[in-house]
Design a protein around this motif. Structure first.
Motif, short mmCIF file in Angstrom:
data_model
loop_
_atom_site.label_atom_id
_atom_site.label_comp_id
_atom_site.label_asym_id
_atom_site.label_seq_id
_atom_site.Cartn_x
_atom_site.Cartn_y
_atom_site.Cartn_z
N GLY A 346 64.28 34.06 -5.89
CA GLY A 346 65.14 33.69 -6.88
C GLY A 346 66.73 33.79 -6.32
O GLY A 346 67.81 33.24 -6.96
N LYS A 347 66.77 34.47 -5.34
CA LYS A 347 68.16 34.66 -4.79
C LYS A 347 68.58 33.52 -3.69
O LYS A 347 69.79 33.35 -3.41
N GLY A 348 67.94 32.70 -3.61
CA GLY A 348 68.01 31.42 -2.49
C GLY A 348 66.95 31.33 -1.52
O GLY A 348 65.94 32.04 -1.66
N GLN A 349 67.48 30.85 -0.45
CA GLN A 349 66.58 30.86 0.74
C GLN A 349 67.22 31.53 2.04
O GLN A 349 68.40 31.29 2.37
N HIS A 350 66.51 32.17 2.79
CA HIS A 350 67.15 32.75 3.98
C HIS A 350 66.11 32.97 5.21
O HIS A 350 64.88 32.86 4.98
N VAL A 351 66.43 33.17 6.43
CA VAL A 351 65.66 33.19 7.50
C VAL A 351 66.10 34.35 8.32
O VAL A 351 67.34 34.98 8.10
N TRP A 352 65.28 34.99 9.20
CA TRP A 352 65.69 36.30 10.08
C TRP A 352 66.26 35.87 11.39
O TRP A 352 65.30 34.95 12.01
N ILE A 353 67.22 36.42 11.80
CA ILE A 353 67.87 36.06 13.04
C ILE A 353 67.72 37.20 13.83
O ILE A 353 68.01 38.25 13.56
N LYS A 402 63.69 49.79 2.53
CA LYS A 402 64.54 50.62 3.48
C LYS A 402 66.00 50.71 2.33
O LYS A 402 66.64 51.84 2.68
N ARG A 403 66.36 49.68 2.10
CA ARG A 403 67.64 49.53 1.63
C ARG A 403 67.70 49.66 0.07
O ARG A 403 68.70 49.80 -0.52
N GLY A 404 66.62 49.10 -0.34
CA GLY A 404 66.54 49.23 -1.73
C GLY A 404 67.15 48.10 -2.41
O GLY A 404 67.65 48.21 -3.78
N LYS A 405 67.54 46.94 -1.80
CA LYS A 405 68.13 45.91 -2.13
C LYS A 405 67.91 44.72 -1.55
O LYS A 405 67.25 44.66 -0.54
N HIS A 406 68.22 43.44 -2.16
CA HIS A 406 67.89 42.30 -1.45
C HIS A 406 68.86 41.97 -0.34
O HIS A 406 69.92 42.36 -0.03
N PRO A 407 67.88 41.28 0.68
CA PRO A 407 68.62 41.10 1.93
C PRO A 407 70.15 40.08 1.73
O PRO A 407 70.96 40.42 2.71
N LEU A 408 70.18 39.24 0.83
CA LEU A 408 71.23 38.56 0.39
C LEU A 408 72.21 39.16 -0.42
O LEU A 408 73.32 38.50 -0.77
N GLY A 409 72.02 40.32 -0.82
CA GLY A 409 72.94 41.04 -1.68
C GLY A 409 72.69 40.93 -3.11
O GLY A 409 71.78 40.17 -3.63
#
Length: 409
Positions: A346-353, A402-409
């Motif tokens: 739901g936040k969008g699309q992302h990849v891991w670098i 670990k962070r308790g939040k989405h990677p895209l904020g």
């Protein structure tokens, strides 16, 4: 005078109350700072377990990991051992094979044994299996390795004939050339039979020297392979020509793919097609179409094409499912990645670098066309970026844990 005393008492009480309130306020502020800076730990498998000190999970006994809920660092670290366990693999954008894709067709196929890599071993001579060195299927065999030891009365008879022919040759050594020639033919004939029945030149030389018959013969593998079928047991009597075992070589495998008639116009004999083995999406292979079945399979509207691929390190087994990519008709541009490299929610699309040896960072991307295997990336990554293609979802889950939040904020 009494009013002055009352005023002094009231002022003293107000000062004491203000001091108490101030102290409590400062203590609360200190508590908030301590709570904010205090490190917490949680279990990777049981996130409900939260502690303020390093230890082990009371449920599964795994080591706790830092819970960095208040951290602003976008990257996440994973040591080499955990990367290996998570099967994290990357590709560098700009390498060969990252061209754009279009609405290309994907053929379903499978890996099968290449019959040219198979070797059938049969009994060259009748006898009893005295010792069986290979007793189960799936065992890897090297060329020259002993397979079984056979006791054969027929072999003993042939050896006796060979010894008699040698003796007669010596006896008639001084006779006429015609007689000598006949004896030489008898020796050659007896020797040829023994060679055909699996005896070696060294064994025949030993036989002529010692004059001792040996009814036992050891059969060796004529090529390397894996035992796919075993037809005998120890102590069994086998006739001449009886099947013993079948060896298969897995260094090269056939690819058989199903094709609908409307897709046949895109395929030609000798055409090169990309093959992807399910589970090894980062190791795409290229096969040449060696055979196109001219007829449809019974009861279906499918025909088959066939090619072959190499099997590096013997890592693939016959029966694995594959996808064969037909040549795209007009690429759409952009960069292409395996579909599993892109996390879509739901936040969008992302990849891991991969930004360091053990460091990974999420990167928001825009996507274009996709098929069952590949997806076009239209923006968000650049040439030279090292993108995670397998294990991206584990990094996504690890970040949230670990962070308790989405990677895209």
């Amino acid at each position: 005078m009494k009013r002055i005393k009352h005023s002094v008492i009231i002022l003293l009480l107000f000062s004491i109350i203000s001091g108490i309130v101030g102290c409590r306020g400062e203590q609360k502020a200190d508590d908030k700072v301590a709570e904010k800076t205090q490190q917490t730990f949680t279990c990777p498998m049981h996130p409900q377990v939260i502690k303020h000190e390093m230890g082990t999970c009371p449920i599964c006994a795994m080591d706790l990991v830092p819970f960095e809920k208040n951290s602003d660092d976008k990257s996440i670290k994973l040591d080499a051992q955990r990367q290996l366990l998570a099967n994290i693999k990357t590709i560098r954008i700009g390498d060969a094979g990252n061209e754009g894709i279009s609405n290309q067709s994907v053929l379903n196929g499978r890996l099968v044994v290449d019959p040219q890599q198979s070797n059938y071993i049969s009994a060259k001579i009748a006898g009893r299996v005295e010792e069986l060195f290979v007793r189960e299927t799936g065992v890897a065999i090297s060329k020259g390795q002993p397979l079984y030891r056979l006791y054969s009365e027929q072999l003993a008879t042939l050896q006796q004939e060979y010894l008699m022919a040698l003796a007669q040759q010596k006896q008639f050594a001084g006779d006429t050339p015609t007689a000598i020639g006949v004896e030489q033919k008898l020796v050659s004939s007896a020797k040829e039979k023994l060679l055909l029945y699996g005896q070696t030149e060294a064994q025949l030389q030993k036989l002529s020297k010692t004059q001792q018959k040996n009814p036992y013969v050891t059969v060796f593998a004529t090529q390397s392979g894996t035992v796919a079928e075993l037809s005998i047991t120890q102590g069994q009597y086998v006739a001449e020509g009886s099947p013993i075992m079948r060896l298969e070589g897995y260094g090269k495998l056939w690819v058989e793919a199903d094709v609908y008639p409307n897709e046949m116009k895109q395929i030609k004999q000798g055409q090169a097609l990309k093959v992807v083995v399910n589970g090894w999406e980062d190791q795409a292979q290229t096969m040449k179409v060696d055979f196109i079945n001219p007829s449809l399979q019974a009861g279906t509207q499918l025909t088959q094409i066939r090619g072959s691929i190499t099997n590096p390190n013997r890592q693939w087994q016959p029966g694995l499912q594959v996808e064969v990519m037909l040549a795209p008709q007009g690429a759409s541009g952009g960069m292409v990645l395996p579909v599993d490299a892109v996390i879509r929610d739901g936040k969008g699309q992302h990849v891991w670098i991969k930004t360091g040896k053990d460091s990974f960072e999420p990167m928001q991307v825009s996507v274009g066309k996709a098929n069952g295997y590949s997806i076009n990336i239209t923006s968000g990554i650049a040439t030279g970026d090292e993108v995670v293609v397998t294990g991206a979802y584990l990094l996504y889950s690890e970040y949230i844990l670990k962070r308790g939040k989405h990677p895209l904020g």
